[in-house]
Scaffold this motif. Structure first.
Motif, PDB file in Angstrom:
ATOM      1  N   GLY A 204      11.750  11.241  26.434  1.00 57.20           N
ATOM      2  CA  GLY A 204      12.111  10.764  27.778  1.00 57.20           C
ATOM      3  C   GLY A 204      10.877  11.825  29.056  1.00 57.20           C
ATOM      4  O   GLY A 204       9.829  12.023  29.004  1.00 57.20           O
ATOM      5  N   ASN A 205      12.249  12.123  29.399  1.00 58.10           N
ATOM      6  CA  ASN A 205      11.112  13.222  30.986  1.00 58.10           C
ATOM      7  C   ASN A 205      10.615  14.628  30.394  1.00 58.10           C
ATOM      8  O   ASN A 205      10.361  14.859  31.308  1.00 58.10           O
ATOM      9  N   GLN A 206      11.401  15.163  29.319  1.00 60.39           N
ATOM     10  CA  GLN A 206      11.317  16.206  28.530  1.00 60.39           C
ATOM     11  C   GLN A 206      10.014  16.104  27.835  1.00 60.39           C
ATOM     12  O   GLN A 206       9.391  17.580  28.030  1.00 60.39           O
ATOM     13  N   TRP A 207       9.451  14.672  27.731  1.00 55.83           N
ATOM     14  CA  TRP A 207       8.119  14.901  26.872  1.00 55.83           C
ATOM     15  C   TRP A 207       7.374  15.816  27.368  1.00 55.83           C
ATOM     16  O   TRP A 207       5.982  16.426  27.182  1.00 55.83           O
ATOM     17  N   GLY A 208       6.844  15.514  28.642  1.00 58.41           N
ATOM     18  CA  GLY A 208       6.263  16.114  30.030  1.00 58.41           C
ATOM     19  C   GLY A 208       6.695  17.829  29.856  1.00 58.41           C
ATOM     20  O   GLY A 208       5.007  17.976  29.131  1.00 58.41           O
ATOM     21  N   ALA A 209       7.326  18.048  30.007  1.00 60.38           N
ATOM     22  CA  ALA A 209       7.146  19.136  30.041  1.00 60.38           C
ATOM     23  C   ALA A 209       6.884  20.090  28.102  1.00 60.38           C
ATOM     24  O   ALA A 209       6.725  21.182  28.214  1.00 60.38           O
ATOM     25  N   THR A 210       7.719  19.348  27.423  1.00 66.21           N
ATOM     26  CA  THR A 210       7.511  19.297  25.729  1.00 66.21           C
ATOM     27  C   THR A 210       6.469  19.927  25.655  1.00 66.21           C
ATOM     28  O   THR A 210       4.997  21.298  25.540  1.00 66.21           O
ATOM     29  N   TYR A 211       5.035  19.491  26.033  1.00 63.64           N
ATOM     30  CA  TYR A 211       3.512  19.282  26.400  1.00 63.64           C
ATOM     31  C   TYR A 211       2.939  20.472  26.470  1.00 63.64           C
ATOM     32  O   TYR A 211       2.560  21.230  26.426  1.00 63.64           O
ATOM     33  N   SER A 212       3.087  20.421  28.249  1.00 60.84           N
ATOM     34  CA  SER A 212       3.131  21.497  28.859  1.00 60.84           C
ATOM     35  C   SER A 212       3.561  22.723  29.089  1.00 60.84           C
ATOM     36  O   SER A 212       3.180  23.348  28.897  1.00 60.84           O
ATOM     37  N   TYR A 213       4.556  23.029  28.151  1.00 65.68           N
ATOM     38  CA  TYR A 213       5.544  24.544  27.911  1.00 65.68           C
ATOM     39  C   TYR A 213       4.916  24.951  26.626  1.00 65.68           C
ATOM     40  O   TYR A 213       4.443  26.504  26.708  1.00 65.68           O
ATOM     41  N   ALA A 214       4.597  24.039  25.607  1.00 65.62           N
ATOM     42  CA  ALA A 214       3.544  24.404  24.412  1.00 65.62           C
ATOM     43  C   ALA A 214       2.547  24.991  24.482  1.00 65.62           C
ATOM     44  O   ALA A 214       1.870  26.315  24.088  1.00 65.62           O
ATOM     45  N   MET A 215       1.270  24.028  25.666  1.00 65.45           N
ATOM     46  CA  MET A 215       0.015  24.362  25.621  1.00 65.45           C
ATOM     47  C   MET A 215      -0.315  25.775  26.748  1.00 65.45           C
ATOM     48  O   MET A 215      -0.424  26.100  26.568  1.00 65.45           O
ATOM     49  N   CYS A 216       0.646  24.900  28.068  1.00 63.23           N
ATOM     50  CA  CYS A 216       0.452  25.783  29.232  1.00 63.23           C
ATOM     51  C   CYS A 216       0.672  27.407  28.779  1.00 63.23           C
ATOM     52  O   CYS A 216       0.262  28.017  29.252  1.00 63.23           O
ATOM     53  N   TYR A 217       2.120  27.443  28.915  1.00 58.89           N
ATOM     54  CA  TYR A 217       2.936  28.421  28.384  1.00 58.89           C
ATOM     55  C   TYR A 217       2.147  29.603  27.420  1.00 58.89           C
ATOM     56  O   TYR A 217       1.658  30.485  27.330  1.00 58.89           O
ATOM     57  N   TRP A 218       2.943  28.483  26.224  1.00 54.06           N
ATOM     58  CA  TRP A 218       2.704  29.626  25.005  1.00 54.06           C
ATOM     59  C   TRP A 218       1.122  30.070  24.457  1.00 54.06           C
ATOM     60  O   TRP A 218       0.574  31.149  24.029  1.00 54.06           O
ATOM     61  N   GLU A 219       0.194  28.392  24.280  1.00 45.11           N
ATOM     62  CA  GLU A 219      -0.666  28.653  23.974  1.00 45.11           C
ATOM     63  C   GLU A 219      -1.753  30.115  24.863  1.00 45.11           C
ATOM     64  O   GLU A 219      -2.317  30.056  25.080  1.00 45.11           O
ATOM     65  N   GLU A 220      -1.681  29.359  26.483  1.00 48.15           N
ATOM     66  CA  GLU A 220      -3.333  29.633  27.212  1.00 48.15           C
ATOM     67  C   GLU A 220      -2.147  31.469  27.854  1.00 48.15           C
ATOM     68  O   GLU A 220      -2.958  31.581  28.260  1.00 48.15           O
ATOM     69  N   GLN A 221      -1.164  31.002  27.995  1.00 47.77           N
ATOM     70  CA  GLN A 221      -0.191  32.403  28.824  1.00 47.77           C
ATOM     71  C   GLN A 221       0.099  33.438  27.625  1.00 47.77           C
ATOM     72  O   GLN A 221      -0.446  34.963  28.134  1.00 47.77           O
ATOM     73  N   LEU A 222       0.611  33.075  26.565  1.00 47.16           N
ATOM     74  CA  LEU A 222       1.011  34.282  25.381  1.00 47.16           C
ATOM     75  C   LEU A 222       0.257  33.718  24.463  1.00 47.16           C
ATOM     76  O   LEU A 222       0.399  34.888  23.760  1.00 47.16           O
ATOM     77  N   TRP A 223      -0.569  33.282  24.558  1.00 50.08           N
ATOM     78  CA  TRP A 223      -1.449  33.616  23.601  1.00 50.08           C
ATOM     79  C   TRP A 223      -1.024  32.988  22.104  1.00 50.08           C
ATOM     80  O   TRP A 223      -1.199  33.681  21.052  1.00 50.08           O
ATOM     81  N   MET A 224       0.057  32.009  21.446  1.00 51.21           N
ATOM     82  CA  MET A 224       0.972  32.156  20.613  1.00 51.21           C
ATOM     83  C   MET A 224       0.297  30.734  20.699  1.00 51.21           C
ATOM     84  O   MET A 224       0.790  29.502  20.834  1.00 51.21           O
ATOM     85  N   LYS A 225       0.772  30.326  18.703  1.00 54.02           N
ATOM     86  CA  LYS A 225      -0.343  28.636  18.324  1.00 54.02           C
ATOM     87  C   LYS A 225       1.118  28.182  18.185  1.00 54.02           C
ATOM     88  O   LYS A 225       2.549  28.348  18.230  1.00 54.02           O
ATOM     89  N   THR A 226       0.811  26.700  18.761  1.00 51.51           N
ATOM     90  CA  THR A 226       2.177  25.962  19.002  1.00 51.51           C
ATOM     91  C   THR A 226       1.440  24.541  18.901  1.00 51.51           C
ATOM     92  O   THR A 226      -0.177  24.467  18.495  1.00 51.51           O
ATOM     93  N   LYS A 227       2.621  23.977  18.139  1.00 51.88           N
ATOM     94  CA  LYS A 227       1.919  21.964  18.030  1.00 51.88           C
ATOM     95  C   LYS A 227       3.147  21.286  18.954  1.00 51.88           C
ATOM     96  O   LYS A 227       4.981  22.162  18.758  1.00 51.88           O
ATOM     97  N   SER A 228       3.296  20.482  19.791  1.00 52.16           N
ATOM     98  CA  SER A 228       3.804  20.073  20.461  1.00 52.16           C
ATOM     99  C   SER A 228       3.664  18.471  19.868  1.00 52.16           C
ATOM    100  O   SER A 228       2.486  17.541  19.439  1.00 52.16           O
ATOM    101  N   ILE A 229       5.118  17.520  20.002  1.00 50.64           N
ATOM    102  CA  ILE A 229       5.163  16.365  18.911  1.00 50.64           C
ATOM    103  C   ILE A 229       6.484  15.835  20.305  1.00 50.64           C
ATOM    104  O   ILE A 229       7.358  16.557  20.041  1.00 50.64           O
ATOM    105  N   THR A 230       6.061  14.444  20.344  1.00 55.00           N
ATOM    106  CA  THR A 230       7.447  13.273  20.907  1.00 55.00           C
ATOM    107  C   THR A 230       7.968  13.380  20.107  1.00 55.00           C
ATOM    108  O   THR A 230       7.832  12.747  18.247  1.00 55.00           O
ATOM    109  N   ALA A 231       9.669  12.714  20.403  1.00 55.24           N
ATOM    110  CA  ALA A 231      10.779  13.525  18.659  1.00 55.24           C
ATOM    111  C   ALA A 231      10.543  11.482  18.313  1.00 55.24           C
ATOM    112  O   ALA A 231      10.436  11.857  16.833  1.00 55.24           O
ATOM    113  N   PRO A 232      10.233  10.268  18.668  1.00 52.23           N
ATOM    114  CA  PRO A 232       9.808   9.690  17.972  1.00 52.23           C
ATOM    115  C   PRO A 232       8.949  10.171  17.451  1.00 52.23           C
ATOM    116  O   PRO A 232       8.861   8.805  16.040  1.00 52.23           O
ATOM    117  N   GLU A 233       7.518   9.965  17.347  1.00 53.12           N
ATOM    118  CA  GLU A 233       6.938  10.599  16.314  1.00 53.12           C
ATOM    119  C   GLU A 233       7.275  11.634  15.728  1.00 53.12           C
ATOM    120  O   GLU A 233       5.917  11.724  14.640  1.00 53.12           O
TER     121      GLU A 233
END
Length: 331
Positions: A204-233
């Motif tokens: 839902g309206n959390q998905w954009g935040a999920t995707y962004s937090y994993a990629m733009c914050y943990w990966e880009e800014q903290l250099w930590m490996k992540t994966k984001s996935i939608t709840a239905p998938e």
């Protein structure tokens, strides 16, 4: 609380809400002139915010609306973008190369552009048809635009009451979420600061935040490996690699897709002992009417993540403004 300026945060949200008369004037003028469809254009974090605005509008309105990745638009194009299209974008620097080029292409096709460009002196700010300059709160700014378009279409009757409620209470409510989340965030950061990979799940309206937090914050800014996935998938592949030890965080919001994340929460204890559930319903939003909580649950989650960021930076000893490659190399 470390790295926490309460008044600055309150002022930031109130300042964003104060943009509403300007937003209303722009949107009302476009509606009066007539438009055909709405395209939210971005890349990276802005594309994530665009996805949030899109799912929000899909819930309430029949307006034709979608989120467009700027780089994909430059290569594939989109025949829906043309005369009668309203393109809405955002940029902190006003210099993101894909966005600048995509906005020029959309304008050449006949689209009208609304831009939240934080630096009004930049090329992109001068290109757009309607420029609004204000730092931060991108998601809130996008939702104010979306809600005004829906109100004018007769799809969002709660608009006046909802924003009167937000004007009075939203800033303090979001700041109180950060205060309450701090202890949890400190423990979460200590537990997960050395994860080899971390999985984030949302809907839902959390998905954009999920995707962004994993990629733009943990990966880009903290250099930590992540994966984001939608709840239905989650149930169509990813859960096969989850074990007892796999770090998984599930974001649960209060919008129409809440049940999709709840399904993951119900299942995850069967296969994993290292999961965390962050549920916006656990946070009091003093003064906010219950019926309006769902539309801002992504902002509540952002407030929680703000405190996780502070403590992750402390635990990892890694300042989040350092980059290896982003805007450091030519690409």
């Amino acid at each position: 609380m470390v790295n926490f300026n309460k008044q600055k945060k309150v002022d930031s949200v109130q300042g964003a809400l104060a943009l509403r008369p300007q937003i209303e004037k722009i949107v009302d003028g476009i509606c009066e002139a007539g438009y055909r469809n709405i395209c939210w254009m971005g890349i990276g974090g802005t594309w994530a915010s665009a996805m949030q605005a899109t799912v929000h509008m899909k819930q309430y309105s029949g307006i034709e609306v979608w989120a467009e990745n700027a780089a994909e638009y430059l290569t594939t194009g989109n025949k829906r973008i043309g005369k009668g299209t309203v393109v809405i974008t955002s940029s902190v620097t006003g210099s993101t190369v894909e966005v600048v080029a995509a906005i020029k292409k959309a304008q050449d096709a006949g689209a009208v552009i609304i831009g939240f460009i934080d630096r009004p002196e930049t090329e992109l700010a001068k290109m757009v048809d309607h420029e609004i300059a204000y730092d931060e709160n991108e998601q809130l700014k996008f939702f104010m635009v979306a809600d005004r378009f829906m109100k004018n279409a007769g799809d969002f009757d709660q608009y006046d009451d909802q924003y009167a409620n937000y004007d009075e209470h939203l800033a303090e409510a979001l700041v109180s979420v950060e205060e309450r989340a701090d202890e949890f965030a400190a423990a979460f950061a200590k537990k997960h600061c050395e994860d080899s990979i971390h999985y984030f799940v949302g809907a839902g309206n959390q998905w954009g935040a999920t995707y962004s937090y994993a990629m733009c914050y943990w990966e880009e800014q903290l250099w930590m490996k992540t994966k984001s996935i939608t709840a239905p998938e989650f149930f169509h592949g990813m859960f096969e690699i989850v074990t007892k030890e796999t770090p998984v965080t599930i974001y649960v919001g209060e919008d129409a897709q809440r049940s999709l994340s709840e399904r993951v929460v119900k299942f995850i204890p069967r296969i994993c002992a290292n999961y965390t559930v962050i549920d916006t319903a656990d946070y009091e939003l003093a003064g906010i009417k219950p019926e309006y909580r769902g539309d801002i649950s992504h902002l509540v989650m952002h407030a929680v993540n703000n405190r996780i960021d502070v403590h992750m930076e402390i635990e990892t000893r890694h300042p989040m403004d350092i980059r290896r490659y982003y805007r450091c190399l030519d690409y």
